[in-house]
Design an enzyme around this catalytic site. Structure first.
Site, mmCIF file in Angstrom:
data_model
loop_
_atom_site.group_PDB
_atom_site.id
_atom_site.type_symbol
_atom_site.label_atom_id
_atom_site.label_comp_id
_atom_site.label_asym_id
_atom_site.label_seq_id
_atom_site.Cartn_x
_atom_site.Cartn_y
_atom_site.Cartn_z
ATOM 1 N N HIS A 1 0.839 -1.201 0.000
ATOM 2 C CA HIS A 1 0.000 0.000 0.000
ATOM 3 C C HIS A 1 0.870 1.245 0.000
ATOM 4 O O HIS A 1 1.968 1.244 0.541
ATOM 5 C CB HIS A 1 -0.945 0.026 1.204
ATOM 6 C CG HIS A 1 -0.234 -0.116 2.517
ATOM 7 N ND1 HIS A 1 0.178 -1.344 3.004
ATOM 8 C CD2 HIS A 1 0.187 0.799 3.409
ATOM 9 C CE1 HIS A 1 0.796 -1.171 4.147
ATOM 10 N NE2 HIS A 1 0.829 0.119 4.435
ATOM 11 N N HIS B 1 0.945 5.262 1.151
ATOM 12 C CA HIS B 1 0.323 6.299 1.978
ATOM 13 C C HIS B 1 0.370 7.633 1.221
ATOM 14 O O HIS B 1 1.421 8.003 0.682
ATOM 15 C CB HIS B 1 1.126 6.524 3.261
ATOM 16 C CG HIS B 1 1.181 5.350 4.187
ATOM 17 N ND1 HIS B 1 0.496 5.305 5.379
ATOM 18 C CD2 HIS B 1 1.870 4.176 4.110
ATOM 19 C CE1 HIS B 1 0.758 4.159 6.002
ATOM 20 N NE2 HIS B 1 1.593 3.455 5.251
HETATM 21 P P1 AMP Z 1 2.221 0.344 7.269
HETATM 22 O O1 AMP Z 1 2.983 0.654 8.516
HETATM 23 O O2 AMP Z 1 2.760 1.056 6.071
HETATM 24 O O3 AMP Z 1 2.002 -1.138 7.060
HETATM 25 O O4 AMP Z 1 0.830 1.027 7.484
HETATM 26 C C1 AMP Z 1 -0.349 0.354 7.752
HETATM 27 C C2 AMP Z 1 -1.364 1.428 7.930
HETATM 28 O O5 AMP Z 1 -2.625 0.840 7.851
HETATM 29 C C3 AMP Z 1 -1.275 2.137 9.285
HETATM 30 O O6 AMP Z 1 -1.078 3.518 9.056
HETATM 31 C C4 AMP Z 1 -2.608 1.832 9.939
HETATM 32 O O7 AMP Z 1 -3.117 2.931 10.654
HETATM 33 C C5 AMP Z 1 -3.483 1.473 8.761
HETATM 34 N N1 AMP Z 1 -4.539 0.520 9.021
HETATM 35 C C6 AMP Z 1 -4.422 -0.712 9.596
HETATM 36 N N2 AMP Z 1 -5.613 -1.320 9.648
HETATM 37 C C7 AMP Z 1 -6.505 -0.456 9.096
HETATM 38 C C8 AMP Z 1 -7.904 -0.493 8.868
HETATM 39 N N3 AMP Z 1 -8.647 -1.547 9.203
HETATM 40 N N4 AMP Z 1 -8.475 0.572 8.281
HETATM 41 C C9 AMP Z 1 -7.752 1.656 7.925
HETATM 42 N N5 AMP Z 1 -6.439 1.746 8.108
HETATM 43 C C10 AMP Z 1 -5.818 0.714 8.696
#
Ligand code: AMP
Ligand code: ZN
Length: 121
Positions: free
Chosen positions: A101, A103
């Site tokens: 993903h 950001h």
């Molecule tokens: P990463 O550290 O790049 O893997 O980021 C994962 C991101 O996903 C974090 O910023 C979390 O806040 C976000 N996240 C995890 N679960 C959910 C969810 N169910 N809905 C929306 N965001 C999420």
């Protein structure tokens, strides 16, 4: 590699509802559940890949185009006057959700947001 318990697969399949939600043929975008700034949005391929390196070239180009569309929209919606794009790849780099993903973090003057990753201080 498929992961039937993957939270982003469930969101992409709309098994978990998210709003606001943007969609193209191969991607979805939705707000980060723990935003670092207002409008913090995640762009996620509908198909399960773990990192950027797993995403086929053609889809990678499509992903960047979709990121541009969503970022443009966030700017139009006045979430920011600029934006950062961050992608954490694998655990040591701060990847927590093992579904690739990107950001998009809208930025405003003096917002005090510090990136690149939530790990490592
Ligand atoms: P990463 O550290 O790049 O893997 O980021 C994962 C991101 O996903 C974090 O910023 C979390 O806040 C976000 N996240 C995890 N679960 C959910 C969810 N169910 N809905 C929306 N965001 C999420
Ligand atoms: Zn997944």
């Amino acid at each position: 590699m498929k992961d039937k318990n993957c939270i982003f697969c469930k969101i992409a399949k709309k098994e978990i509802k998210k709003g606001p939600f943007y969609e193209s043929d191969n991607f979805v975008a939705f707000r980060d559940g723990s935003p670092v700034n207002e409008g913090h949005t995640l762009v996620v391929p509908k198909k399960h890949f773990v990192t950027l390196l797993d995403i086929p070239d053609k889809l990678g180009v499509e992903m960047l185009n979709f990121v541009k569309k969503v970022a443009e929209r966030l700017m139009e919606e006045k979430f920011g006057d600029g934006f950062n794009i961050v992608m954490n790849n694998l655990e040591v780099a701060g990847q927590v959700v093992m579904h690739a993903h990107i950001h998009i973090v809208p930025r405003k003057e003096g917002d005090g947001v510090r990136l690149v990753s939530r790990v490592g201080g």
